[in-house]
Design a protein around this motif. Structure first.
Motif, PDB file in Angstrom:
ATOM      1  N   LEU A   1     -11.143  -3.298 -23.565  1.00  0.00           N
ATOM      2  CA  LEU A   1     -11.194  -2.223 -22.572  1.00  0.00           C
ATOM      3  C   LEU A   1     -12.027  -1.077 -23.116  1.00  0.00           C
ATOM      4  CD1 LEU A   1      -7.460  -1.993 -21.408  1.00  0.00           C
ATOM      5  CD2 LEU A   1      -9.370  -2.914 -20.077  1.00  0.00           C
ATOM      6  N   MET A   2     -12.913  -0.545 -22.300  1.00  0.00           N
ATOM      7  CA  MET A   2     -13.706   0.617 -22.698  1.00  0.00           C
ATOM      8  C   MET A   2     -13.461   1.746 -21.714  1.00  0.00           C
ATOM      9  SD  MET A   2     -17.873   1.074 -23.159  1.00  0.00           S
ATOM     10  CE  MET A   2     -17.904   0.460 -24.859  1.00  0.00           C
ATOM     11  N   ASP A   3     -13.162   2.921 -22.235  1.00  0.00           N
ATOM     12  CA  ASP A   3     -12.955   4.109 -21.415  1.00  0.00           C
ATOM     13  C   ASP A   3     -14.321   4.703 -21.064  1.00  0.00           C
ATOM     14  OD1 ASP A   3     -12.287   6.475 -20.212  1.00  0.00           O
ATOM     15  OD2 ASP A   3     -10.979   7.193 -21.825  1.00  0.00           O
ATOM     16  N   LEU A   4     -14.682   4.638 -19.782  1.00  0.00           N
ATOM     17  CA  LEU A   4     -15.985   5.135 -19.337  1.00  0.00           C
ATOM     18  C   LEU A   4     -15.946   6.593 -18.897  1.00  0.00           C
ATOM     19  CD1 LEU A   4     -17.239   2.051 -17.285  1.00  0.00           C
ATOM     20  CD2 LEU A   4     -17.919   2.728 -19.590  1.00  0.00           C
ATOM     21  N   GLY A   5     -14.773   7.217 -19.020  1.00  0.00           N
ATOM     22  CA  GLY A   5     -14.668   8.615 -18.631  1.00  0.00           C
ATOM     23  C   GLY A   5     -14.920   8.815 -17.145  1.00  0.00           C
ATOM     24  N   LYS A   6     -15.785   9.755 -16.821  1.00  0.00           N
ATOM     25  CA  LYS A   6     -16.059  10.085 -15.424  1.00  0.00           C
ATOM     26  C   LYS A   6     -17.181   9.235 -14.812  1.00  0.00           C
ATOM     27  CE  LYS A   6     -12.987  13.322 -14.950  1.00  0.00           C
ATOM     28  NZ  LYS A   6     -11.848  13.157 -13.997  1.00  0.00           N
ATOM     29  N   ARG A   7     -17.598   8.221 -15.515  1.00  0.00           N
ATOM     30  CA  ARG A   7     -18.602   7.307 -14.942  1.00  0.00           C
ATOM     31  C   ARG A   7     -17.901   6.400 -13.938  1.00  0.00           C
ATOM     32  NH1 ARG A   7     -19.447   7.603 -20.441  1.00  0.00           N
ATOM     33  NH2 ARG A   7     -21.509   8.284 -21.163  1.00  0.00           N
ATOM     34  N   VAL A   8     -18.272   6.510 -12.666  1.00  0.00           N
ATOM     35  CA  VAL A   8     -17.552   5.765 -11.630  1.00  0.00           C
ATOM     36  C   VAL A   8     -18.470   5.015 -10.663  1.00  0.00           C
ATOM     37  CG1 VAL A   8     -15.553   7.303 -11.684  1.00  0.00           C
ATOM     38  CG2 VAL A   8     -17.458   7.821 -10.143  1.00  0.00           C
ATOM     39  N   SER A   9     -19.765   5.165 -10.786  1.00  0.00           N
ATOM     40  CA  SER A   9     -20.693   4.568  -9.819  1.00  0.00           C
ATOM     41  C   SER A   9     -21.524   3.466 -10.466  1.00  0.00           C
ATOM     42  CB  SER A   9     -21.626   5.634  -9.239  1.00  0.00           C
ATOM     43  OG  SER A   9     -22.666   5.043  -8.477  1.00  0.00           O
ATOM     44  N   ARG A  10     -21.472   2.269  -9.887  1.00  0.00           N
ATOM     45  CA  ARG A  10     -22.309   1.179 -10.397  1.00  0.00           C
ATOM     46  C   ARG A  10     -23.789   1.536 -10.266  1.00  0.00           C
ATOM     47  NH1 ARG A  10     -20.826  -4.392  -7.964  1.00  0.00           N
ATOM     48  NH2 ARG A  10     -21.108  -3.180  -6.074  1.00  0.00           N
TER      49      ARG A  10
END
Length: 480
Positions: A409-418
């Motif tokens: 699992l990687m925490d992408l933070g506020k990155r939410v858009s492909r």
């Protein structure tokens, strides 16, 4: 009119059930709502739902422009390929139908007497195929659609998308007419039948499921239409066409969404060539220009209720693939996204999801496959990593993002858009010289050992599960 009998064998499809397919042509414009998935985009030709894919065709003629700012293209999705391959047949069928929408057939012989003015109702824990099929059958045969239970989020989306009024509950219908005659749609088992229905009042069954235990038993002959297709709504759509009837715009849209739902966007194991052709025809009739956009929006609505989604459904529901060729890497990168208000519910299924990601990657011959879980409330992204290649590319693309102890699992933070956050970062990492790690471990998994995708005939959600896979029995030792 294009033949609706399976005489011409297409490139794909089950033996003995092959309706005609066709190549590119154009269709007439039939506007419906203001959705981006349909005619409001301003195209004169719907191309059986593939107009947007054609408008944004990449330089090689086989891809679709994805992000012009970064020069990114993606491979056409399965559903885009399907409708474009059947565009000519869909156009021929659609244009051959009468322009006017009627509820009265020209020849009474076509309509079974038993189904006139009856109530069409689906199964308990009702889904989109039950509701869409009931609405379509009521329009086709001149009856009333009813709900066996409360609708789910996906069905609510479709009703709103196509401006169709939610049908009354079967309790409300029977309160006004206790002896109403009933046609069961999308089921024939008494265990799935609303308990308020009197079996003696059932006069018909329209279904696509196997005959299992607890199939309804009647004292007299009733109308039966059971076909081994991927969706009950495919049966209704096909019957509209064989009757030379044009379904109303909203009905065509509901049937389209229902088929997409039950066949997992035409990728499920029960999908037939009839389902593929009906999706192309209904897209043309309802004025859909971007079939992939419609399918994606519908999947997002479906994801609000995760109970009915299997691991296979989550991994394949909203997945796109991108082709790359550099001096250090050549291959396809798959990227799936699930948007939800409760990401923990999905992340808790990690041990179930990781083997399915590996299986899907191998089946589709992808170099890497990611699944991002996006919480649309907290605007937080989490990336599932099924193997060393995924971990390596993710670390190169999202430098500084942390992973769990197992590096799954990687925490992408506020990155939410492909489109804005994920694919541009992966593209830049590959262009900077990323290459697949040499030490990926030894994988002995072959396609034959991945098991079979099967539909549980007793599950009202028609959940698709993978059975007999070496990955699920030995998940911790398999390298993707």
């Amino acid at each position: 009119m294009a033949s609706l009998t399976p005489h011409t064998k297409p490139a794909q499809g089950p033996a003995g059930a092959n309706p005609p397919t066709g190549g590119p042509t154009s269709g007439d414009k039939r506007p419906r709502s203001d959705s981006k998935s349909c005619a409001s985009l301003g195209h004169d030709d719907h191309h059986a739902g593939g107009a947007e894919a054609l408008r944004l065709t990449g330089p090689d003629g086989l891809t679709k422009r994805y992000d012009d700012d970064h020069g990114i293209v993606r491979k056409r999705t399965n559903i885009e390929k399907v409708v474009l391959e059947r565009e000519a047949a869909a156009h021929e069928i659609a244009t051959a139908l009468p322009k006017e929408i009627t509820t009265v057939p020209k020849v009474d012989l076509w309509i079974p007497e038993a189904l006139k003015e009856v109530v069409f109702v689906g199964h308990l824990v009702t889904d989109l195929d039950s509701v869409g099929g009931a609405i379509g059958a009521a329009a086709l045969y001149g009856g009333t659609a009813a709900l066996a239970s409360e609708i789910n989020s996906e069905t609510a989306f479709a009703l709103k998308e196509w401006n169709v009024k939610k049908p009354p509950t079967i309790e409300e219908v029977l309160e006004k007419n206790p002896n109403a005659q009933i046609c069961l749609v999308d089921h024939q088992q008494t265990s799935q039948m609303n308990p308020n229905i009197i079996p003696d009042n059932v006069v018909g069954v329209i279904d696509h499921h196997a005959l299992q235990s607890k199939t309804i038993v009647t004292d007299r002959p009733i109308y039966i239409d059971i076909r081994p297709w991927g969706s009950m709504s495919t049966i209704i759509a096909h019957t509209f066409l064989t009757h030379q009837r044009r379904p109303p715009n909203g009905v065509a849209g509901m049937l389209l969404c229902a088929i997409l739902s039950d066949t997992l966007n035409l990728q499920g194991p029960t999908t037939t060539e009839w389902d593929r052709l009906m999706v192309a025809v209904l897209s043309e009739l309802s004025g859909v220009d971007d079939i992939q956009f419609l399918a994606t929006q519908q999947f997002k609505a479906k994801s609000k209720e995760l109970a009915g989604l299997s691991a296979h459904g989550l991994v394949n529901g909203d997945q796109k693939s991108f082709s790359f060729k550099t001096e250090t890497f050549e291959g396809d990168v798959g990227f799936a996204v699930v948007e939800t208000t409760d990401d923990a519910v999905i992340i808790d299924r990690l041990e179930e999801l990781l083997p399915e990601i590996v299986a899907c990657k191998k089946e589709k011959e992808l170099s890497t496959l990611f699944l991002a879980v996006v919480n649309i409330v907290s605007l937080k992204g989490t990336l599932l990593l099924c193997g060393p290649s995924e971990r390596s590319l993710a670390q190169a693309a999202f430098a500084g993002c942390t992973t769990n102890e197992a590096s799954t699992l990687m925490d992408l933070g506020k990155r939410v858009s492909r489109k804005k956050d994920y694919i541009p970062a992966i593209t830049q990492a590959i262009k900077r010289g990323w290459t697949k790690p040499m030490d990926r471990g030894q994988s002995t998994v072959d396609i034959a050992s991945l098991g079979k995708l099967e539909v549980d005939p007793l599950d009202p959600h028609q959940k698709v599960v993978r059975k007999g896979s070496v990955l699920t029995t030995n998940a911790k030792q398999v390298v993707g």
